[in-house]
Design an enzyme around this catalytic site. Structure first.
Site, PDB file in Angstrom:
ATOM      1  N   GLY A 163      -3.231   5.045   7.774  1.00 47.54           N
ATOM      2  CA  GLY A 163      -0.871   4.970   7.595  1.00 47.54           C
ATOM      3  C   GLY A 163      -0.585   4.522   6.771  1.00 47.54           C
ATOM      4  O   GLY A 163       0.894   4.874   6.646  1.00 47.54           O
ATOM      5  N   ASP A 164      -0.354   3.751   6.114  1.00 47.77           N
ATOM      6  CA  ASP A 164      -0.113   3.108   4.635  1.00 47.77           C
ATOM      7  C   ASP A 164       0.355   4.336   3.876  1.00 47.77           C
ATOM      8  O   ASP A 164       1.790   4.690   3.174  1.00 47.77           O
ATOM      9  CB  ASP A 164      -0.331   1.745   4.564  1.00 47.77           C
ATOM     10  CG  ASP A 164      -0.324   0.799   4.638  1.00 47.77           C
ATOM     11  OD1 ASP A 164      -0.057   0.545   6.113  1.00 47.77           O
ATOM     12  OD2 ASP A 164      -1.573   0.099   4.730  1.00 47.77           O
ATOM     13  N   ALA A 165      -0.584   5.319   4.217  1.00 47.18           N
ATOM     14  CA  ALA A 165      -0.371   5.979   3.261  1.00 47.18           C
ATOM     15  C   ALA A 165      -0.184   7.692   3.126  1.00 47.18           C
ATOM     16  O   ALA A 165       0.863   8.028   2.413  1.00 47.18           O
ATOM     17  CB  ALA A 165      -2.292   6.970   3.057  1.00 47.18           C
TER      18      ALA A 165
ATOM     19  N   ASN B  16       0.823  -1.072  -0.075  1.00 46.26           N
ATOM     20  CA  ASN B  16       0.157   0.080  -0.238  1.00 46.26           C
ATOM     21  C   ASN B  16       0.769   1.931  -0.143  1.00 46.26           C
ATOM     22  O   ASN B  16       0.993   2.551  -0.257  1.00 46.26           O
ATOM     23  CB  ASN B  16      -0.812   0.166   1.421  1.00 46.26           C
ATOM     24  CG  ASN B  16      -2.092  -1.123   1.648  1.00 46.26           C
ATOM     25  OD1 ASN B  16      -2.208  -1.339   0.221  1.00 46.26           O
ATOM     26  ND2 ASN B  16      -2.444  -1.235   2.669  1.00 46.26           N
TER      27      ASN B  16
END
Length: 347
Positions: free
Chosen positions: A298-300, A68
């Site tokens: 959070g991944d973004a 991601n």
């Protein structure tokens, strides 16, 4: 291999095919699932993946936390900027995964296991709840041999920065250490995500072995609290934990370590090695009615932040880029980014 402008960021973790669909109580009951949970699949759960594909309007996303993030970084950066490593099977799920990443311009170099299925995550959405059932499959069998294969190692040597998702500590710590050492030897940024509280609690030994190599460490407030508790720091204040992380012993002294802790809608906290001041960056505001799904924020953030670091932006700008991408992501369903592409602009 001569350095090129291509594939400047190399990411490593556990690829999964996310199969997500709107469901109902009957579907949850059928598989014995809670409305809002994240579990590893048992035998009784395995039919859910085909069920979602065949009987529901399933959306297929190239998932796994660092994948991601890799997609997010590629969303911002120039074409052919990001390559992602991990383990996958030789099956229709891997083919779907490859198609999904190809559409967003991410290059993947999977270790293909002919005997073990590609990792999958079934996501059942009911209202604002998400029930996630994960089977790691071939992602759990990544090995150092793949990383050191000449064509893959050439990508490692070519890359200008490395990002590792913490979930990979459960799979192949030696691969993480090899990337970390390469980063230190060549003075390239090594960026690590803590990923989940259980990594800090139950995979403390490999996590600590990598710590001297961290140039940037990213976590949320829950992961920070778990790190403090599992390492006996006796700290509960997020700023103090960030400071402690920033000031851990470090091998590459040419770079000051930076610790970044996100806190949802609360300000992002940033501590720099050897500096007393801990900075706070308010997140970009967004009307509640525009928020579709906070899963993957959070991944973004990590994707936007990595893009900023790779492109050589100042730390303040890299944090802002992370917040910008997270804001876009939470308006989508699942850890996704809007198309047509939006161009980053400082807010």
């Amino acid at each position: 291999m001569a350095a090129t402008k291509d594939y400047r960021l190399l990411c490593l973790e556990n690829p999964l095919l996310d199969i997500q669909a709107f469901g109902d109580e009957a579907l949850l009951e059928k598989y014995g699932l809670k409305p809002n949970d994240a579990i590893l699949a048992e035998e009784k759960h395995l039919p859910i993946y085909e069920d979602l594909l065949n009987n529901y309007d399933a959306k297929l996303i190239a998932g796994g936390a660092a994948q991601n993030t890799a997609r997010g970084a590629q969303y911002i950066l120039a074409p052919n900027s990001v390559v992602y490593l991990g383990g996958a099977g030789d099956d229709k799920y891997a083919a779907i995964l490859r198609d999904a990443v190809k559409q967003v311009g991410l290059r993947v170099e999977y270790r293909v296991d002919p005997k073990i299925p590609t990792g999958r995550c079934g996501v059942v959405i009911t209202g604002h709840n998400r029930s996630m059932v994960t089977e790691l499959g071939a992602a759990n069998h990544y090995d150092l041999e793949h990383l050191k294969r000449p064509d893959i190692w050439a990508l490692v040597e070519n890359a200008e920065a490395y990002y590792v998702g913490g979930y990979h500590f459960t799979v192949c710590p030696p691969a993480i250490q090899e990337l970390a050492k390469q980063a230190a030897e060549k003075n390239k940024p090594f960026i690590l995500s803590l990923s989940a509280p259980f990594i800090c609690q139950f995979f403390k030994e490999p996590l600590d072995a990598s710590a001297p190599y961290w140039d940037y460490v990213i976590g949320n407030e829950g992961e920070a609290a778990a790190y403090s508790e599992s390492h006996g720091l006796g700290l509960t204040d997020v700023k103090e934990i960030a400071k402690a992380l920033a000031n851990l012993p470090k091998i590459n002294t040419q770079r000051k370590r930076v610790a970044i802790i996100t806190q949802g809608t609360e300000p992002t906290v940033v501590a720099i090695q050897g500096e007393d001041e801990v900075k706070e960056y308010p997140v970009h505001e967004l009307a509640k009615e525009l928020i579709n799904d906070t899963n993957g924020a959070g991944d973004a953030f990590a994707g936007g932040f990595c893009a900023g670091i790779v492109d050589g932006h100042p730390l303040d700008e890299a944090v802002n880029m992370g917040q910008w991408l997270a804001r876009l992501s939470i308006q989508e369903l699942g850890p996704s980014y809007p198309f047509p592409k939006q161009t980053y602009s400082r807010q």
